[in-house]
Enzyme design. Sequence first.
Site, PDB file in Angstrom:
ATOM      1  N   ASP A  81       0.817  -1.406   0.067  1.00  9.40           N
ATOM      2  CA  ASP A  81       0.063  -0.080  -0.082  1.00  9.40           C
ATOM      3  C   ASP A  81       0.770   1.135  -0.022  1.00  9.40           C
ATOM      4  O   ASP A  81       0.435   2.297   0.577  1.00  9.40           O
ATOM      5  CB  ASP A  81      -1.036  -0.116   1.259  1.00  9.40           C
ATOM      6  CG  ASP A  81      -1.635  -1.360   1.156  1.00  9.40           C
ATOM      7  OD1 ASP A  81      -2.274  -1.661   0.218  1.00  9.40           O
ATOM      8  OD2 ASP A  81      -1.818  -1.810   2.472  1.00  9.40           O
TER       9      ASP A  81
ATOM     10  N   LYS B 127       2.154   2.575  -5.234  1.00 11.13           N
ATOM     11  CA  LYS B 127       2.939   2.365  -6.229  1.00 11.13           C
ATOM     12  C   LYS B 127       2.257   2.451  -7.565  1.00 11.13           C
ATOM     13  O   LYS B 127       2.744   2.942  -8.578  1.00 11.13           O
ATOM     14  CB  LYS B 127       3.319   0.699  -6.393  1.00 11.13           C
ATOM     15  CG  LYS B 127       4.094   0.486  -5.025  1.00 11.13           C
ATOM     16  CD  LYS B 127       4.413  -1.333  -5.237  1.00 11.13           C
ATOM     17  CE  LYS B 127       2.971  -2.128  -4.571  1.00 11.13           C
ATOM     18  NZ  LYS B 127       2.786  -2.109  -3.288  1.00 11.13           N
TER      19      LYS B 127
ATOM     20  N   GLY C 162      -4.610  -4.369  -3.844  1.00 20.24           N
ATOM     21  CA  GLY C 162      -5.631  -3.565  -4.335  1.00 20.24           C
ATOM     22  C   GLY C 162      -5.150  -2.332  -4.560  1.00 20.24           C
ATOM     23  O   GLY C 162      -4.311  -1.391  -4.035  1.00 20.24           O
ATOM     24  N   HIS C 163      -5.580  -1.792  -5.898  1.00 22.00           N
ATOM     25  CA  HIS C 163      -5.104  -0.580  -6.415  1.00 22.00           C
ATOM     26  C   HIS C 163      -6.155   0.416  -6.882  1.00 22.00           C
ATOM     27  O   HIS C 163      -7.213  -0.206  -7.719  1.00 22.00           O
ATOM     28  CB  HIS C 163      -4.255  -0.824  -7.730  1.00 22.00           C
ATOM     29  CG  HIS C 163      -3.156  -1.633  -7.307  1.00 22.00           C
ATOM     30  ND1 HIS C 163      -2.863  -2.922  -8.022  1.00 22.00           N
ATOM     31  CD2 HIS C 163      -2.043  -1.427  -6.457  1.00 22.00           C
ATOM     32  CE1 HIS C 163      -1.675  -3.462  -7.389  1.00 22.00           C
ATOM     33  NE2 HIS C 163      -1.259  -2.390  -6.486  1.00 22.00           N
TER      34      HIS C 163
ATOM     35  N   THR D  29      -5.863 -11.841   3.442  1.00 22.06           N
ATOM     36  CA  THR D  29      -6.902 -11.229   2.661  1.00 22.06           C
ATOM     37  C   THR D  29      -8.033 -12.159   2.370  1.00 22.06           C
ATOM     38  O   THR D  29      -9.141 -11.511   1.960  1.00 22.06           O
ATOM     39  CB  THR D  29      -6.352 -10.448   1.458  1.00 22.06           C
ATOM     40  OG1 THR D  29      -5.958 -11.510   0.465  1.00 22.06           O
ATOM     41  CG2 THR D  29      -5.418  -9.511   1.790  1.00 22.06           C
TER      42      THR D  29
ATOM     43  N   GLN E 203       1.888  -6.072  -3.237  1.00 26.95           N
ATOM     44  CA  GLN E 203       2.348  -5.931  -2.088  1.00 26.95           C
ATOM     45  C   GLN E 203       3.655  -5.274  -1.713  1.00 26.95           C
ATOM     46  O   GLN E 203       4.024  -4.539  -2.633  1.00 26.95           O
ATOM     47  CB  GLN E 203       2.454  -7.419  -1.422  1.00 26.95           C
ATOM     48  CG  GLN E 203       1.018  -8.264  -1.193  1.00 26.95           C
ATOM     49  CD  GLN E 203       0.689  -8.737  -2.633  1.00 26.95           C
ATOM     50  OE1 GLN E 203       1.597  -9.544  -3.251  1.00 26.95           O
ATOM     51  NE2 GLN E 203      -0.428  -8.834  -3.144  1.00 26.95           N
TER      52      GLN E 203
ATOM     53  N   ARG F 206      -6.071   0.255   8.356  1.00 23.12           N
ATOM     54  CA  ARG F 206      -4.302  -0.181   8.297  1.00 23.12           C
ATOM     55  C   ARG F 206      -3.810   0.154   9.634  1.00 23.12           C
ATOM     56  O   ARG F 206      -3.912   1.275  10.140  1.00 23.12           O
ATOM     57  CB  ARG F 206      -3.819   0.567   7.094  1.00 23.12           C
ATOM     58  CG  ARG F 206      -4.268  -0.079   5.615  1.00 23.12           C
ATOM     59  CD  ARG F 206      -3.426   0.506   4.542  1.00 23.12           C
ATOM     60  NE  ARG F 206      -4.146   0.152   3.395  1.00 23.12           N
ATOM     61  CZ  ARG F 206      -4.383   0.882   2.444  1.00 23.12           C
ATOM     62  NH1 ARG F 206      -4.136   2.008   2.308  1.00 23.12           N
ATOM     63  NH2 ARG F 206      -4.870   0.649   1.526  1.00 23.12           N
TER      64      ARG F 206
ATOM     65  N   ASP G  82       2.429  14.713   1.998  1.00 19.51           N
ATOM     66  CA  ASP G  82       1.241  15.725   2.405  1.00 19.51           C
ATOM     67  C   ASP G  82       0.448  15.285   3.690  1.00 19.51           C
ATOM     68  O   ASP G  82       0.127  16.070   4.287  1.00 19.51           O
ATOM     69  CB  ASP G  82       0.394  15.960   1.250  1.00 19.51           C
ATOM     70  CG  ASP G  82      -0.341  14.888   0.650  1.00 19.51           C
ATOM     71  OD1 ASP G  82       0.399  13.897   0.388  1.00 19.51           O
ATOM     72  OD2 ASP G  82      -1.621  14.775   0.590  1.00 19.51           O
TER      73      ASP G  82
HETATM   74  P1  IMP Z   1      -2.298 -12.900   1.751  1.00 20.66           P
HETATM   75  O1  IMP Z   1      -1.537 -12.319   0.505  1.00 20.66           O
HETATM   76  O2  IMP Z   1      -3.705 -12.743   1.530  1.00 20.66           O
HETATM   77  O3  IMP Z   1      -1.811 -14.340   2.039  1.00 20.66           O
HETATM   78  O4  IMP Z   1      -2.263 -12.262   3.164  1.00 20.66           O
HETATM   79  C1  IMP Z   1      -0.778 -12.205   3.611  1.00 20.66           C
HETATM   80  C2  IMP Z   1      -0.374 -10.996   4.425  1.00 20.66           C
HETATM   81  O5  IMP Z   1      -0.122 -10.100   3.247  1.00 20.66           O
HETATM   82  C3  IMP Z   1      -1.569 -10.445   5.315  1.00 20.66           C
HETATM   83  O6  IMP Z   1      -1.006  -9.628   6.280  1.00 20.66           O
HETATM   84  C4  IMP Z   1      -2.248  -9.532   4.288  1.00 20.66           C
HETATM   85  O7  IMP Z   1      -2.767  -8.228   5.141  1.00 20.66           O
HETATM   86  C5  IMP Z   1      -1.031  -8.833   3.622  1.00 20.66           C
HETATM   87  N1  IMP Z   1      -1.541  -8.287   2.064  1.00 20.66           N
HETATM   88  C6  IMP Z   1      -1.459  -9.159   1.001  1.00 20.66           C
HETATM   89  N2  IMP Z   1      -1.704  -8.365   0.014  1.00 20.66           N
HETATM   90  C7  IMP Z   1      -1.469  -7.090   0.407  1.00 20.66           C
HETATM   91  C8  IMP Z   1      -1.413  -5.598  -0.153  1.00 20.66           C
HETATM   92  O8  IMP Z   1      -1.662  -5.744  -1.320  1.00 20.66           O
HETATM   93  N3  IMP Z   1      -1.225  -4.826   0.600  1.00 20.66           N
HETATM   94  C9  IMP Z   1      -0.999  -4.717   1.992  1.00 20.66           C
HETATM   95  N4  IMP Z   1      -1.011  -6.085   2.655  1.00 20.66           N
HETATM   96  C10 IMP Z   1      -1.243  -7.099   1.884  1.00 20.66           C
END
Ligand code: IMP
Length: 436
Positions: free
Chosen positions: A13, A16, A40-41, A130, A227, A311, A339
């Site tokens: 997050d 990017k 998630g974008h 997730t 990620q 978060r 900012d």
């Molecule tokens: P998973 O990827 O769903 O298996 O989750 C594993 C860990 O990675 C968890 O702590 C999620 O919250 C974190 N995570 C997975 N994808 C993202 C992302 O795109 N942004 C932030 N955290 C992520």
Amino acid sequence: MAFTCVVGLQWGDEAKGKIVDVLAPKHRYIVRFNGGANAGHTVVFEGKTFKLSILPTGILCPTAIGVVGNGVVIYPPRILEELAQLSQGGVEALDRLKISNAAHVIFPYHFEQERLSETSAGNGEAIGTTGRGIGPCYEDKASRRWAVRMGDLGDERALLARLGPIVERKNKLNRALDPQAKEFDAAVLAREYFEYGQKLKGCITDTQTLLGEAAKKGEGMLFEAAQGSLLDLDHGSYPYVTSSNSSAAGIWSGSGFAARKLDKIYGIVKAYTSRVGGGAMPTELLDGPEGIGERIRKIGREFGTVTGRPRRVGWLDAVTLRHTARLNDADTLCVMLLDVLSGLKELKIAVAYEVDGQRITDFPTDSAVLARCKPVFETLPGWSQDISTARQPADLPKEALSYLARIEELVGRPVGVASVGPDRQQTIWLKSKDGP
Ligand code: IMP
């Protein structure tokens, strides 16, 4: 044309997508190489908001070819949904999308498996995933026996033959953990997934060869990591990580592109730290509803795009950044959401940790050690003015410039970009006037 990588240096997050959006027009191919719909974008393109999680965000650039590499795990309905979302917003992407035939497929039983493993985990042992079936699908990939790849979706009979024993086993395992677990029917899944395969037929191909041949012709490529590097399966805060290589290390294996060809690696850093899910976060701000943590969360809109979870937020952590900047060999740091820090009297940066009576400056690989680490902070003056209208370095207050300069020193890499808002114009190039 350049070979470029955009990679997050924290726990994901880092915004990017905004840097990808700025860089995409200079590249022919935009490539995802890891993760799946756990990313998630939210991308604002020509005034319209799109929520993408599996397609490369750079596909919004009308001249780009989006590639979903072999290292990605794919839930096909999600791809179709995102293509429909783009089409409704006036962006036709189906003809510009290439999906690796070697990418692994996520089925509904993976969601069930993930739910069961997270809920049956002992106290404090849940990873806080997730819920998108990512981990179980990668587990099956590594098992080699129980997996299906995108290239298997083209023949319904063969797919059913493959899914039969897999589904039987999944039902048994899931029921052993929870007698109420959902059961799945191989024939129903084979039909459904064959149809997805038909819809995506024109996209599924050997992307390793595609990229290799394009690289030979010198066509530009932008690798978009999902990620952040601290969630990297091998180099992150294991076991509280995702199941893929979310650092630039994943490019070579997750796309087949020879990553030594990369010209430039942009390490994306939020001006503070955030994390979703479990695991230690030494600089986390736990200062209550009136505290700085809550203020940053609100102003920075720090709620997960995929899950909506708030978060966790904290001060910038130079210990983690040194580790991930080195791991990715980041050429340039892009400091995002600067900012959000406006109006804070003082800012802190962790420069080291104290653990078991010792001061350490390297990120510990053992999560139990990380959980005992206390940050050693350095305090810097904040700034009061709104900086969202700044467009050049000279528009930034001296305290903001000092903050960036200190990051540069502590991490040992140049800060090339400061972002002061979601808009493309709110991007300040600190080293070159015209951008990359
Ligand atoms: P998973 O990827 O769903 O298996 O989750 C594993 C860990 O990675 C968890 O702590 C999620 O919250 C974190 N995570 C997975 N994808 C993202 C992302 O795109 N942004 C932030 N955290 C992520």
